[in-house]
Enzyme design. Structure first.
Site, PDB file in Angstrom:
ATOM      1  N   GLU A   1       0.810  -1.217   0.000  1.00 44.44           N
ATOM      2  CA  GLU A   1       0.000   0.000   0.000  1.00 44.44           C
ATOM      3  C   GLU A   1       0.845   1.269   0.000  1.00 44.44           C
ATOM      4  O   GLU A   1       0.439   2.285  -0.558  1.00 44.44           O
ATOM      5  CB  GLU A   1      -0.914   0.008   1.233  1.00 44.44           C
ATOM      6  CG  GLU A   1      -1.956  -1.097   1.262  1.00 44.44           C
ATOM      7  CD  GLU A   1      -3.060  -0.905   0.247  1.00 44.44           C
ATOM      8  OE1 GLU A   1      -3.477   0.252   0.033  1.00 44.44           O
ATOM      9  OE2 GLU A   1      -3.499  -1.908  -0.349  1.00 44.44           O
TER      10      GLU A   1
ATOM     11  N   ASP B   1      -7.944   6.323  -8.422  1.00 46.45           N
ATOM     12  CA  ASP B   1      -8.533   4.997  -8.637  1.00 46.45           C
ATOM     13  C   ASP B   1     -10.058   5.039  -8.564  1.00 46.45           C
ATOM     14  O   ASP B   1     -10.716   3.998  -8.489  1.00 46.45           O
ATOM     15  CB  ASP B   1      -7.990   3.993  -7.615  1.00 46.45           C
ATOM     16  CG  ASP B   1      -8.362   4.345  -6.178  1.00 46.45           C
ATOM     17  OD1 ASP B   1      -8.888   5.465  -5.950  1.00 46.45           O
ATOM     18  OD2 ASP B   1      -8.111   3.514  -5.291  1.00 46.45           O
TER      19      ASP B   1
ATOM     20  N   THR C   1      -7.489   8.432  -0.515  1.00 38.18           N
ATOM     21  CA  THR C   1      -7.057   7.209   0.158  1.00 38.18           C
ATOM     22  C   THR C   1      -6.136   7.634   1.278  1.00 38.18           C
ATOM     23  O   THR C   1      -5.232   8.452   1.074  1.00 38.18           O
ATOM     24  CB  THR C   1      -6.310   6.277  -0.812  1.00 38.18           C
ATOM     25  OG1 THR C   1      -7.214   5.851  -1.836  1.00 38.18           O
ATOM     26  CG2 THR C   1      -5.754   5.065  -0.093  1.00 38.18           C
TER      27      THR C   1
END
Length: 271
Positions: A56, A74, A79
């Site tokens: 990640e 995305d 995020t």
């Protein structure tokens, strides 16, 4: 990561009772030790956090990621944090709601209306221009770090361990479940965790149904790779091919160190 409900998993099919029961083979010391230790063992959990962080955040230092936040294009909005909570998938909203219950008036509480509005989209409406700055500020608060830990465990980690134990798989298998649910969530779409698992069950039985653990985990990873390739943002399958599959091929079902793997071309080692 995707917003998910409680991890229920697919119902396991009970095997018919044999007319004449036979005694189960006595467990070896190795299998007994593996059965006694799960991914929730503190040392194993630390390894799990580091491996996921390698994928990640390209770093083993997962504790440095509480403050992380960016839009990685995305389709999930921002995020952020130690497990990639997303503004577009509901888990970031759940996190900030939990944090606000624990600590009313925190720096992120004022963004709750905006987080509710952008849920399900990649919009930043009501979040820009200061949300990323305030997220980093919140990450200096021990209560916010605890809130991230709490939501990671509630939504992703604990359900993975629970389902893994139900399926009779050990530490590596539980980690494979965890990494899948982190990326895909456990919704009803074809690429969700429960449907990846269902696809694997159509190819192999887990140990709880009398199957071979390695064969079942290979089937699960095959199904996981298929799911990843359905979405451009996840089409690089190295976190399976050059990490999890490496551990499985070595027969390291208990995820024992030392561990060596690659993700997106970067090499990592835990001694």
């Amino acid at each position: 990561m995707l917003a998910i409900g409680a991890l229920l998993g697919s119902a396991l099919i009970a095997a018919p009772v044999a007319a004449h029961a036979t005694a189960a083979p006595a467990p070896t010391a190795e299998t007994a030790a593996a059965a006694a230790v799960g991914l929730d063992d503190p040392a194993k959990k630390e390894i799990a956090m580091q491996i996921v962080s390698s994928a990640e955040n390209s770093s083993l230092d997962w504790k440095a990621q509480y403050k992380y936040i960016e839009d990685i294009d995305d389709g999930r909005g921002y995020t952020a944090g130690i497990i990639g909570f997303c503004s577009g998938t509901g888990d970031m909203l759940d996190l900030v709601e939990h944090y606000t219950r624990v600590k009313p008036g925190n720096v992120l509480a004022t963004y709750l209306p905006a987080l509710r509005r952008v849920d399900g989209s990649d919009s930043h409406a009501g979040l820009d221009p200061n949300f990323t700055r305030d997220w980093a500020k919140a990450a200096q608060d021990a209560e916010f770090k605890k809130a991230q830990d709490h939501e990671r465990d509630r939504v992703y980690f604990n359900p993975s361990v629970q389902q893994g134990r139900s399926d009779g798989i050990g530490v590596l298998g539980q980690f494979i479940y965890y990494d899948a649910i982190v990326m895909h969530g456990d919704g009803t779409d074809p690429t969700s965790f429960r449907n990846i698992r269902k696809r694997a069950l159509s190819k192999a039985k887990p140990p709880s149904q009398g199957g071979n653990e390695t064969a079942y985990l290979n089937a699960f990873l095959d199904a996981r790779v298929w799911a990843m390739k359905q979405e451009e943002a996840h089409s690089d399958t190295s976190r399976v091919d050059t990490a999890q599959r490496v551990f499985l091929k070595k027969g390291n079902l208990n995820l024992n160190t030392p561990l060596d793997w690659k993700v997106y071309g970067d090499s990592f080692h835990i001694g």
